[in-house]
Design an enzyme around this catalytic site. Structure first.
Site, PDB file in Angstrom:
ATOM      1  N   ILE A   1     -18.107  49.679  52.809  1.00 47.81           N
ATOM      2  CA  ILE A   1     -17.360  50.201  53.963  1.00 47.81           C
ATOM      3  C   ILE A   1     -15.864  50.060  53.672  1.00 47.81           C
ATOM      4  CG2 ILE A   1     -16.960  49.999  56.443  1.00 47.81           C
ATOM      5  CD1 ILE A   1     -19.712  48.590  56.627  1.00 47.81           C
ATOM      6  N   ARG A   2     -15.217  51.161  53.445  1.00 49.40           N
ATOM      7  CA  ARG A   2     -13.790  51.153  53.040  1.00 49.40           C
ATOM      8  C   ARG A   2     -13.563  50.008  52.043  1.00 49.40           C
ATOM      9  NH1 ARG A   2      -9.737  50.190  56.534  1.00 49.40           N
ATOM     10  NH2 ARG A   2     -11.146  49.186  57.971  1.00 49.40           N
TER      11      ARG A   2
ATOM     12  N   HIS B   1     -21.321  44.629  51.499  1.00 51.28           N
ATOM     13  CA  HIS B   1     -21.686  43.797  52.659  1.00 51.28           C
ATOM     14  C   HIS B   1     -23.150  43.368  52.617  1.00 51.28           C
ATOM     15  CE1 HIS B   1     -18.105  44.291  55.284  1.00 51.28           C
ATOM     16  NE2 HIS B   1     -17.925  45.370  54.555  1.00 51.28           N
TER      17      HIS B   1
ATOM     18  N   GLY C   1     -13.957  42.706  57.204  1.00 56.66           N
ATOM     19  CA  GLY C   1     -13.287  43.114  58.439  1.00 56.66           C
ATOM     20  C   GLY C   1     -12.041  43.865  58.019  1.00 56.66           C
TER      21      GLY C   1
ATOM     22  N   SER D   1      -8.471  43.128  56.266  1.00 56.56           N
ATOM     23  CA  SER D   1      -7.796  42.025  55.570  1.00 56.56           C
ATOM     24  C   SER D   1      -6.399  41.750  56.118  1.00 56.56           C
ATOM     25  CB  SER D   1      -7.743  42.285  54.068  1.00 56.56           C
ATOM     26  OG  SER D   1      -7.175  43.530  53.803  1.00 56.56           O
TER      27      SER D   1
ATOM     28  N   CYS E   1     -15.995  41.689  50.934  1.00 57.69           N
ATOM     29  CA  CYS E   1     -15.104  42.810  51.253  1.00 57.69           C
ATOM     30  C   CYS E   1     -13.701  42.305  51.627  1.00 57.69           C
ATOM     31  CB  CYS E   1     -15.737  43.687  52.312  1.00 57.69           C
ATOM     32  SG  CYS E   1     -15.099  45.361  52.261  1.00 57.69           S
TER      33      CYS E   1
ATOM     34  N   GLU F   1     -24.504  41.053  54.139  1.00 58.75           N
ATOM     35  CA  GLU F   1     -24.924  40.585  55.480  1.00 58.75           C
ATOM     36  C   GLU F   1     -25.391  41.748  56.363  1.00 58.75           C
ATOM     37  OE1 GLU F   1     -21.918  41.082  54.534  1.00 58.75           O
ATOM     38  OE2 GLU F   1     -20.719  41.858  56.179  1.00 58.75           O
TER      39      GLU F   1
ATOM     40  N   ARG G   1      -7.275  47.649  47.518  1.00 57.01           N
ATOM     41  CA  ARG G   1      -7.922  47.911  48.807  1.00 57.01           C
ATOM     42  C   ARG G   1      -8.294  49.391  48.954  1.00 57.01           C
ATOM     43  NH1 ARG G   1      -4.108  46.926  53.134  1.00 57.01           N
ATOM     44  NH2 ARG G   1      -5.897  46.821  54.492  1.00 57.01           N
TER      45      ARG G   1
HETATM   46  N1  GLN Z   1     -10.570  48.089  53.886  1.00 60.86           N
HETATM   47  C1  GLN Z   1     -10.620  46.812  54.495  1.00 60.86           C
HETATM   48  C2  GLN Z   1      -9.392  46.000  54.169  1.00 60.86           C
HETATM   49  O1  GLN Z   1      -8.650  46.339  53.318  1.00 60.86           O
HETATM   50  C3  GLN Z   1     -11.851  46.032  54.078  1.00 60.86           C
HETATM   51  C4  GLN Z   1     -13.071  46.686  54.671  1.00 60.86           C
HETATM   52  C5  GLN Z   1     -14.216  45.769  54.895  1.00 60.86           C
HETATM   53  O2  GLN Z   1     -14.091  44.534  54.901  1.00 60.86           O
HETATM   54  N2  GLN Z   1     -15.333  46.375  55.136  1.00 60.86           N
HETATM   55  O3  GLN Z   1      -9.203  45.000  54.774  1.00 60.86           O
END
Ligand code: GLN
Length: 197
Positions: free
Chosen positions: A134-135, A170, A46, A48, A78, A172, A105
């Site tokens: 994802i990021r 991820h 999500g 952080s 993540c 999931e 991050r």
């Molecule tokens: N970039 C998000 C963070 O630093 C992490 C992204 C993710 O959990 N998909 O919180």
């Protein structure tokens, strides 16, 4: 077996679905008292910073630290992994900090730089594992007690430290249950030891 999924923000429902598909009793966790009686905890991806603030607001940091110190199984994906790390580069908030890793991050770039890649994870068997990034953060350093489970182009993307498992992608969000099943293998070992099954 009862597996909690930290449900403050992020990909909560997807983890619950995967764990249910693996025939465990998976439930959302928001309050410290809900940690009682669990066999393991998943901390989803999500944002952080958001999850970290909510963890403090809900007084969950110390109880989760205490569980980790008792060799309780925890799986962070993540943002969940970021929160488990002892050191997070350029992070003003205090992570839970129970895993001896240093993470950075958004290390692959911004949202538009999200990508998917097939990963070799020998511990899961021969077939590749589809990684959804994802990021995503990266793991820049690991302590001596940390086992590297997977690297992508020499970048560490999945690790294990005793009963704590973490990855920057991820699992999931795929239909592949192998990573979650691998996590449950630790938990099942524990549950057998506790006489729960
Ligand atoms: N970039 C998000 C963070 O630093 C992490 C992204 C993710 O959990 N998909 O919180």
């Amino acid at each position: 077996m009862r597996i909690g999924v930290l449900a403050l923000q992020g990909a909560v429902a997807e983890h619950i679905k995967m764990l249910s598909d693996l025939n465990t009793e998976a439930m959302p966790i928001r309050f410290p008292a809900e940690l009682n009686g669990l066999d393991a905890l998943v901390i989803p991806g999500g944002e952080s910073t958001t999850i970290s603030k909510l963890l403090s607001d809900y007084n969950l940091v110390e109880p989760i630290r205490k569980l980790a110190s008792q060799n309780f199984p925890i799986f962070g994906t993540c943002a969940g992994m970021i929160l488990l790390a002892k050191k997070v580069v350029d992070f003003d908030l205090e992570p839970i900090g129970v895993m001896d890793i240093e993470v950075r991050r958004n290390a692959f770039g911004r949202q538009v730089d999200s990508f998917e890649a097939d990963l070799a994870i020998p511990t899961l068997g021969n077939g590749s594992f589809h990684g959804v990034f994802i990021r995503a953060p990266i793991i820049e350093g690991v302590g001596p007690s940390v086992e590297i489970l997977c690297q992508l182009n020499n970048v560490t993307v999945a690790v294990k430290q005793e009963k704590i498992l973490a990855c920057v992608f991820h699992p999931e969000l795929t239909g592949d249950l192998r990573f979650h099943r691998y996590f449950l293998d630790f938990v099942i070992g524990d549950a057998v030891a506790k006489g729960n099954c």
